[in-house]
Design an enzyme around this catalytic site. Sequence first.
Site, mmCIF file in Angstrom:
data_model
loop_
_atom_site.group_PDB
_atom_site.id
_atom_site.type_symbol
_atom_site.label_atom_id
_atom_site.label_comp_id
_atom_site.label_asym_id
_atom_site.label_seq_id
_atom_site.Cartn_x
_atom_site.Cartn_y
_atom_site.Cartn_z
ATOM 1 N N ASN A 158 23.428 39.118 77.112
ATOM 2 C CA ASN A 158 24.754 38.896 77.692
ATOM 3 C C ASN A 158 24.628 39.137 79.192
ATOM 4 O O ASN A 158 24.517 40.275 79.635
ATOM 5 C CB ASN A 158 25.745 39.884 77.045
ATOM 6 C CG ASN A 158 27.122 39.822 77.669
ATOM 7 O OD1 ASN A 158 27.405 38.963 78.499
ATOM 8 N ND2 ASN A 158 27.982 40.749 77.262
ATOM 9 N N LYS B 123 26.814 38.747 81.412
ATOM 10 C CA LYS B 123 28.079 39.218 81.993
ATOM 11 C C LYS B 123 28.377 38.468 83.300
ATOM 12 O O LYS B 123 28.088 37.277 83.385
ATOM 13 C CB LYS B 123 28.040 40.737 82.178
ATOM 14 C CG LYS B 123 27.660 41.447 80.867
ATOM 15 C CD LYS B 123 27.873 42.927 80.890
ATOM 16 C CE LYS B 123 27.476 43.515 79.538
ATOM 17 N NZ LYS B 123 27.723 44.948 79.418
ATOM 18 N N HIS C 153 34.074 41.156 73.028
ATOM 19 C CA HIS C 153 33.243 42.167 73.688
ATOM 20 C C HIS C 153 34.139 43.309 74.173
ATOM 21 O O HIS C 153 35.280 43.080 74.584
ATOM 22 C CB HIS C 153 32.485 41.535 74.866
ATOM 23 C CG HIS C 153 31.469 42.466 75.438
ATOM 24 N ND1 HIS C 153 31.802 43.426 76.377
ATOM 25 C CD2 HIS C 153 30.148 42.615 75.195
ATOM 26 C CE1 HIS C 153 30.713 44.123 76.678
ATOM 27 N NE2 HIS C 153 29.695 43.647 75.973
ATOM 28 N N GLU D 184 34.275 44.879 76.844
ATOM 29 C CA GLU D 184 34.820 44.699 78.196
ATOM 30 C C GLU D 184 36.038 43.772 78.166
ATOM 31 O O GLU D 184 36.992 43.964 78.919
ATOM 32 C CB GLU D 184 33.726 44.186 79.143
ATOM 33 C CG GLU D 184 32.771 45.308 79.515
ATOM 34 C CD GLU D 184 31.334 44.874 79.747
ATOM 35 O OE1 GLU D 184 31.088 43.687 80.010
ATOM 36 O OE2 GLU D 184 30.446 45.748 79.657
ATOM 37 N N GLU E 107 28.727 47.715 68.880
ATOM 38 C CA GLU E 107 28.432 48.209 70.220
ATOM 39 C C GLU E 107 29.325 49.402 70.533
ATOM 40 O O GLU E 107 30.475 49.214 70.971
ATOM 41 C CB GLU E 107 28.697 47.112 71.250
ATOM 42 C CG GLU E 107 27.870 45.863 71.053
ATOM 43 C CD GLU E 107 27.736 45.094 72.355
ATOM 44 O OE1 GLU E 107 26.611 45.005 72.851
ATOM 45 O OE2 GLU E 107 28.750 44.624 72.892
ATOM 46 N N GLY F 200 26.023 50.063 78.910
ATOM 47 C CA GLY F 200 25.776 50.202 80.341
ATOM 48 C C GLY F 200 25.656 51.640 80.811
ATOM 49 O O GLY F 200 25.698 51.909 82.007
ATOM 50 N N SER G 41 22.844 49.765 75.675
ATOM 51 C CA SER G 41 21.653 50.350 76.296
ATOM 52 C C SER G 41 20.368 50.142 75.489
ATOM 53 O O SER G 41 19.528 51.035 75.419
ATOM 54 C CB SER G 41 21.878 51.837 76.592
ATOM 55 O OG SER G 41 22.953 52.005 77.507
#
Length: 250
Positions: free
Chosen positions: A9, A11, A95, A97, A167, A173, A213
Amino acid sequence: MRKTIVAGNWKLNLGPDEGAAFAEILVQHLDEPIDCDIIVCPPYVTISAVSKVLQSSRIELGAQNAHWEEAGAFTGEVAPSMLLTIGCRWVILGHSERRQLFGETDEGVNKRLLACLSAGLSPIVCVGETLAERDGGRVQEIVLGQIDRSLAGITAEQALATTLAYEPVWAIGTGRTATPAQAEEVHAMIRQRLAQTFGEETAQQMRLQYGGSVKPDNAAELFGQENIDGGLIGGASLDAESFAAIVRAG
Ligand code: PGA
């Protein structure tokens, strides 16, 4: 039995020129037979440029989202069929985010999922708890609730075309990966719920990715867990050598 699936991904990174140049390096790094679905998900505007580079490679393309409508007054959105015409087969949905920063809900993810499935895309649906939810002992409630609502109304056949990515938000991250045991525990729980919803046979065939991660030095152990069938990779997918090493760990 289940083929490993590793998706990068990107992003909000790599415009068309940078993305195409990076894809060329990636192709060189992954120029060998590997029994794994390998996917990269660039920003929308980069997809076409990368598609040209990947044409004769074994790396496939995905988008980072898609809308549920095919056309109309939906400023800023992109339709599933548009993604197909520029060479995408895959699409990430829900996702964390999108959920945390852009207000997406399970209900919206469900609408996107239904539209993407009927268009013929293969969706990767993301779920995962925050640190506060984990510390509050709510992992099962949160993750299974997200799955039930996000996957509502799909058939067992559509479930087979769908990949789920667990996730944990606290691992994305942050450099703080779930331990293989922590990840496996949730993946096993997810598969059990999928068996209740879609039947044991379908659940056994569905692929579940871990994300958060993932790096070359932890990928093999994570992917080696019974119910983990690959990974959704953020940061490390922007380094060709790291992404290739993660793919090989599968
Ligand atoms: P990360 O991101 O690998 O940088 O933690 C994962 C993701 O957001 O899918």
